[in-house]
Design an enzyme around this catalytic site. Structure first.
Site, PDB file in Angstrom:
ATOM      1  N   VAL A   1      25.636  65.823  62.269  1.00 34.60           N
ATOM      2  CA  VAL A   1      26.295  64.686  62.899  1.00 34.60           C
ATOM      3  C   VAL A   1      25.996  64.691  64.391  1.00 34.60           C
ATOM      4  O   VAL A   1      26.108  65.719  65.051  1.00 34.60           O
ATOM      5  CB  VAL A   1      27.817  64.768  62.685  1.00 34.60           C
ATOM      6  CG1 VAL A   1      28.507  63.607  63.378  1.00 34.60           C
ATOM      7  CG2 VAL A   1      28.138  64.771  61.213  1.00 34.60           C
ATOM      8  N   CYS A   2      25.600  63.538  64.902  1.00 34.95           N
ATOM      9  CA  CYS A   2      25.315  63.406  66.331  1.00 34.95           C
ATOM     10  C   CYS A   2      26.381  62.494  66.909  1.00 34.95           C
ATOM     11  O   CYS A   2      26.341  61.289  66.739  1.00 34.95           O
ATOM     12  CB  CYS A   2      23.931  62.815  66.530  1.00 34.95           C
ATOM     13  SG  CYS A   2      23.540  62.494  68.237  1.00 34.95           S
ATOM     14  N   ILE A   3      27.360  63.086  67.557  1.00 40.84           N
ATOM     15  CA  ILE A   3      28.455  62.305  68.105  1.00 40.84           C
ATOM     16  C   ILE A   3      28.887  62.975  69.390  1.00 40.84           C
ATOM     17  O   ILE A   3      28.799  64.205  69.518  1.00 40.84           O
ATOM     18  CB  ILE A   3      29.590  62.201  67.053  1.00 40.84           C
ATOM     19  CG1 ILE A   3      30.735  61.349  67.537  1.00 40.84           C
ATOM     20  CG2 ILE A   3      30.091  63.554  66.648  1.00 40.84           C
ATOM     21  CD1 ILE A   3      31.774  61.116  66.454  1.00 40.84           C
TER      22      ILE A   3
END
Lengths: 172, 246
Positions: A95-97
């Protein structure tokens, strides 16, 4: 010299234990998270329900959270362990957050420091952020270029792929 | 005569200066022995005596001299941009470039970084991002295979009356076979299996328990409830959509 790492790990475990307790007693709806095995508090598994009124609605998505040994100082990493077609999720599920990015210098210069990880954040906040990320992708920081393109240009196709993944994850 | 001597002094100065500069350039600074800070002559002797020791040192120092220092922080920054790369790849390129920006620029431009020469050939994750981005979206969804949640949590038996037509006995066989073959999901404690089958999808709120086993059982039950509830709902929804589609 020998004691330092274990003392650090102790802090992390205490903190994780507190968060685990909080999640069990008063966790938000649609989220389940906890250590895979309590002998190793640094690997968690979580389930996230797809937010309503999105193609993810009705789905349940498993993910693993891996915590560093200096946990509240550094953020954990989160990885979906199901098929996930989303602009902000890499193809391997990572996840890229912004909340999962450490503070300090930001090579891409699009996140403000307040959005990023700091010790006042928590697992609960991460999971809530991921839920809202599912509802509203951020195509400025695309991780999956194909998903970005489809999401931008062909929303119907995006919905179809996501719904197929939802069914597949639930074994239907 | 006076002008003559100044000229020779001047030329001598230039020659000595040239030799000194040359010597400095050829020998790196950190290798100068402590005593070699006198006249050029004494330096020359010092360096000639030190040659044997230096040549052995040089082979050790070659690595850090030709490569630049790489910190864990630099690697992490690059990895946050390019999670498909291995740490070895990133370290190798950072040693070459010495700058996070240059390495990221190269990754973005080329879609990957070269493998270090002495790395073991692994399942290469780097080319997948480059190759994947050019392929069509339809092929991506089938690129990674994950077991569905029912198989992963061994819920075949609990899908219930309106679920898949698996007989309980058969499903048990599947479950036991799956647990013996795959280690990641630990087999459920007997108490968890018993309690989760007796109660329905309600009972979402849980209480913190002092015992580790009880906590794990509760967490497991919460997950199973969540999955089963979602599956039943989706199943009903699909069932409702079927007639209209046909």
């Amino acid at each position: 010299m020998y004691k330092k790492p274990s003392a650090k790990g102790g802090t992390a475990i205490r903190r994780l234990m507190t968060e685990y307790k909080q999640l069990i007693n008063d966790g938000p709806d649609g989220i389940s998270a906890g250590p895979i095995d309590e002998d190793n508090f640094f690997e968690w598994e979580c389930l996230i329900q797809g937010p309503e009124d999105t193609p993810f609605e009705g789905g349940v998505f498993p993910a693993t959270l891996t915590f560093p040994k200096d946990y509240p100082l550094s953020p954990p990493t989160m990885k979906f362990t199901c098929e996930m077609f989303h602009p902000n999720v890499y193809k391997d599920g990572t996840v890229c957050i912004s909340i999962l990015h450490p503070p300090g210098d930001d090579p891409n210069m699009y996140e403000s420091a307040s959005e990023r990880w700091s010790p006042i954040q928590s697992v609960e906040k991460i999971l809530i952020s991921v839920m809202s990320m599912l509802a509203e992708p951020n195509d400025e920081s695309g991780a999956n270029i194909d998903a970005c393109k489809v999401w931008r240009n062909d929303r119907a196709e995006y919905g179809r792929i996501v719904k197929a993944n939802v069914r597949k994850t639930l074994g239907l | 005569m006076a002008t003559d001597s100044t000229t020779t002094t001047f030329i001598a100065c230039i020659i000595i200066g040239f030799l000194v500069v040359r010597w400095y350039v050829s020998a790196p600074q950190q290798q100068i022995p402590a005593g070699a800070t006198g006249t050029p002559q004494s330096r020359a002797t010092a360096s000639s005596t030190g040659v044997a020791g230096l040549s052995s040192l040089a082979s050790e120092l070659q690595r850090p001299r030709s490569r630049r220092p790489v910190t864990q922080g630099m690697i992490e920054v690059v990895q946050s941009v390019a999670p498909t790369l291995t740490v070895e790849q990133i370290r190798f390129d950072l040693e070459r470039s010495g700058s996070v920006e240059a390495t990221i620029d190269r990754f973005l431009a080329e879609g990957g970084l070269p493998m270090p020469p002495n790395a073991q050939p692994r399942a290469q994750p780097a080319p997948s991002s480059a190759a994947g981005s050019s392929s069509t979206p339809a092929t991506i969804s089938s690129s990674l295979a994950f077991p569905d949640l029912i198989t992963r949590y061994h819920l075949e038996t609990k899908i219930g009356a309106d679920g898949l037509p698996i007989e309980p006995k058969l499903a048990e066989d599947i479950t036991s076979a799956a647990t013996s073959s795959s280690s990641p999901p630990p087999p459920p404690p007997p108490s968890a299996a018993a309690s989760s089958s007796s109660t329905g999808a309600s009972g979402k709120k849980m209480k913190w328990s002092g015992s580790k086993e009880e906590r794990q059982a509760m967490l497991r039950k919460q997950r199973e409830d969540m999955i089963l509830k979602a599956r039943r709902k989706l199943e009903a929804q699909l069932e409702a959509e079927k007639p209209s589609a046909a």
